[in-house]
Scaffold this active site. Structure first.
Site, PDB file in Angstrom:
ATOM      1  N   HIS A 207       0.696  -1.052   0.189  1.00 55.53           N
ATOM      2  CA  HIS A 207       0.179  -0.220   0.381  1.00 55.53           C
ATOM      3  C   HIS A 207       0.643   1.003  -0.115  1.00 55.53           C
ATOM      4  O   HIS A 207      -0.015   2.523  -0.639  1.00 55.53           O
ATOM      5  CB  HIS A 207      -0.535  -0.361   0.821  1.00 55.53           C
ATOM      6  CG  HIS A 207      -0.724   0.562   2.591  1.00 55.53           C
ATOM      7  ND1 HIS A 207       0.338  -0.784   3.488  1.00 55.53           N
ATOM      8  CD2 HIS A 207      -0.433   1.459   3.228  1.00 55.53           C
ATOM      9  CE1 HIS A 207       1.069  -0.283   4.192  1.00 55.53           C
ATOM     10  NE2 HIS A 207       0.967   1.601   4.450  1.00 55.53           N
TER      11      HIS A 207
HETATM   12  C1  UD1 Z   1      -1.781   5.464   5.839  1.00 61.65           C
HETATM   13  C2  UD1 Z   1      -0.978   5.629   6.994  1.00 61.65           C
HETATM   14  C3  UD1 Z   1       0.427   4.508   6.388  1.00 61.65           C
HETATM   15  C4  UD1 Z   1       0.303   3.794   7.107  1.00 61.65           C
HETATM   16  C5  UD1 Z   1      -1.075   3.575   6.437  1.00 61.65           C
HETATM   17  C6  UD1 Z   1      -2.213   1.789   7.121  1.00 61.65           C
HETATM   18  C7  UD1 Z   1      -0.400   8.209   6.677  1.00 61.65           C
HETATM   19  C8  UD1 Z   1       1.195   9.544   6.152  1.00 61.65           C
HETATM   20  N1  UD1 Z   1      -0.132   7.030   6.405  1.00 61.65           N
HETATM   21  O1  UD1 Z   1      -1.721   5.422   4.822  1.00 61.65           O
HETATM   22  O2  UD1 Z   1       1.727   4.950   7.526  1.00 61.65           O
HETATM   23  O3  UD1 Z   1       1.091   2.606   7.186  1.00 61.65           O
HETATM   24  O4  UD1 Z   1      -2.020   4.136   6.640  1.00 61.65           O
HETATM   25  O5  UD1 Z   1      -2.831   1.519   5.786  1.00 61.65           O
HETATM   26  O6  UD1 Z   1      -0.909   8.395   7.662  1.00 61.65           O
HETATM   27  N2  UD1 Z   1      -9.497   4.583   2.219  1.00 61.65           N
HETATM   28  C9  UD1 Z   1     -10.861   4.493   2.017  1.00 61.65           C
HETATM   29  N3  UD1 Z   1     -10.903   3.837   3.307  1.00 61.65           N
HETATM   30  C10 UD1 Z   1     -10.125   4.042   4.568  1.00 61.65           C
HETATM   31  C11 UD1 Z   1      -9.428   4.503   5.033  1.00 61.65           C
HETATM   32  C12 UD1 Z   1      -8.870   5.014   3.285  1.00 61.65           C
HETATM   33  O7  UD1 Z   1     -11.541   4.259   1.277  1.00 61.65           O
HETATM   34  O8  UD1 Z   1     -11.080   4.033   5.556  1.00 61.65           O
HETATM   35  C13 UD1 Z   1      -8.385   5.537   1.399  1.00 61.65           C
HETATM   36  C14 UD1 Z   1      -8.755   6.711   0.557  1.00 61.65           C
HETATM   37  O9  UD1 Z   1      -9.390   6.218  -0.658  1.00 61.65           O
HETATM   38  C15 UD1 Z   1      -7.925   7.128   1.644  1.00 61.65           C
HETATM   39  C16 UD1 Z   1      -6.374   6.455   0.698  1.00 61.65           C
HETATM   40  O10 UD1 Z   1      -6.899   5.322   1.340  1.00 61.65           O
HETATM   41  O11 UD1 Z   1      -7.583   8.610   0.659  1.00 61.65           O
HETATM   42  C17 UD1 Z   1      -5.846   6.548   1.613  1.00 61.65           C
HETATM   43  O12 UD1 Z   1      -5.526   6.768   2.836  1.00 61.65           O
HETATM   44  P1  UD1 Z   1      -5.340   7.464   4.013  1.00 61.65           P
HETATM   45  O13 UD1 Z   1      -5.182   7.172   5.690  1.00 61.65           O
HETATM   46  O14 UD1 Z   1      -4.079   8.705   3.527  1.00 61.65           O
HETATM   47  O15 UD1 Z   1      -3.409   7.031   3.696  1.00 61.65           O
HETATM   48  P2  UD1 Z   1      -3.186   5.589   3.751  1.00 61.65           P
HETATM   49  O16 UD1 Z   1      -2.840   4.938   2.550  1.00 61.65           O
HETATM   50  O17 UD1 Z   1      -4.139   4.300   4.460  1.00 61.65           O
END
Ligand code: UD1
Length: 380
Positions: A207
């Protein structure tokens, strides 16, 4: 009574916070806790499922800050958290890990002169293209109490001029959760559900933006996975970010790579702990596989967890298909089981040491120990 605001936001925070809450509840005569969920992760598969699996209480405060760019997400958490902090006036804010919510809440607390404790302090990949590295560096600079998992973390902090009196090595709290949940995970039916036999498949997670936001990187990884999948099924519970990038770039998983939705903690633990090997770009999984002795191939060029390579079962294989496949073939050819190699203080008792450290320092002034840093800076 010492009053603590515990903060969680994203999936990797939950398994770190669960044992801390349990320990605080057990020592309820001395300490009281309020759980704040920033809402950074919001899907049931990324959040609610973990609360249920880990037996965590419902958050007392839910900030609902979901999604957005880094700046939007960090700013929204800061705005929402400031009001909570002003209303609650705790003795400590406890933040864990390295996600955007970790930094956002540490920054707000530090400006309001509320003591901040950072669990999993001191880890460094030395790669500032990773958003987590920025979060780690700044959270550690701001925190009053740096609770570290391993000696390399202490060394990183000391090198950055942080006063030794702010650092307490407590061990790896995520491993507390692993040991507590491993028995319960045995009753998960995930292997039967996916028609898998123990040690006859590889588990995969992916991811990191550097791997999945770039179509070339994603294709290179899938080329390697296709070759591995000719020897054994690769099971891939895919993060929402990765699933949407695969759709966007039109990248199909190769035959033999089974893409499924993200799993809860217990199903996923059952899956990877029974795999022949785990391939990942996650931080936590490098540590968990070390603790249980499962060979791990990390699809990155660096790691903030070097102890998993020096003392554990982890290898850095980057994104080069030949290197990835070569390392996987060597594991497949080696019939022996790998011994578990939990480093010192990865013993299931980190949460106890964390709460003891919080209680012992509850009367220290905020920003305690910073005079030591001035001295260190002058010497350099
Ligand atoms: C985040 C953390 C990363 C961690 C990862 C674990 C930061 C900078 N990154 O990355 O360190 O390893 O979480 O998963 O904080 N999304 C969903 N549903 C959710 C959550 C996320 O659909 O419940 C999608 C959304 O489109 C979102 C994208 O995933 O914009 C990324 O989510 P985000 O929390 O920004 O970063 P992660 O890649 O999950």
């Amino acid at each position: 009574m010492v009053k603590v605001l515990n903060v969680v936001g994203a999936r990797p925070n939950f398994m770190k916070m669960a044992p801390i809450i349990t320990e605080m509840v057990a020592r309820g005569g001395e300490i009281t806790q309020t759980l704040v969920h920033t809402g950074q992760h919001y899907d049931d598969a990324m959040s609610g499922a973990f609360f249920r699996d880990l037996g965590m209480p419902e958050p007392d405060v839910y900030l609902n800050t979901r999604g957005g760019t880094h700046a939007e997400q960090t700013a929204r958490v800061m705005l929402a958290f400031e009001g909570v902090l002003v209303a609650e006036q705790p003795d400590w804010v406890v933040v864990v890990g390295d996600v955007n919510s970790t930094l956002a809440c540490a920054l707000v607390a530090s400006k309001l002169c509320v003591r901040v404790a950072h669990v999993e302090a001191g880890l460094r990949s030395f790669d500032r293209t990773m958003p987590e590295e920025i979060n780690r560096l700044l959270t550690d600079q701001l925190s009053d109490l740096l609770l570290t998992p391993s000696p390399d973390a202490d060394e990183n902090l000391l090198r950055e001029g942080i006063a030794p009196k702010r650092i307490v090595r407590v061990g790896n709290v995520m491993i507390d959760t692993l040991y507590r949940q491993i028995e319960r995970a045995r009753s998960s039916s995930i292997l039967d559900d996916l028609s898998l036999n123990p040690r006859d498949f590889a588990a995969l997670t992916l991811h990191r933006p550097s791997n999945v936001d770039n179509p070339d990187s994603l294709r290179r990884i899938f080329t390697a996975l296709g070759a591995i999948a000719r020897s054994m099924t690769v099971v891939f519970p895919a993060h929402p970010r990765t699933q949407s990038r695969m759709r966007e770039f039109g990248v199909e998983p190769p035959p033999g790579v089974k893409v499924i939705d993200p799993l809860g903690y217990l199903d996923f633990l059952k899956l990877w702990s029974n795999s022949k090997m785990t391939l990942t770009d996650s931080g936590g999984l490098q540590e968990e596989t070390t603790a249980l002795g499962v060979p791990c191939l990390t699809l990155r060029e660096n790691t903030e967890r070097p102890i998993t390579i020096e003392q554990g079962t982890n290898q850095l294989v980057g994104l080069d298909p030949e290197r990835i496949v070569g390392a996987a073939e060597a594991i497949i050819a080696d019939g022996r089981s790998t011994p578990a190699r939990a480093p010192e203080l990865w013993d299931g008792r980190a949460a106890e040491r964390i709460v003891t450290a919080l209680l012992a320092r509850a009367n220290y002034p905020p920003h305690y120990g910073l005079e030591g840093e001035r001295a260190a800076t002058v010497e350099i």
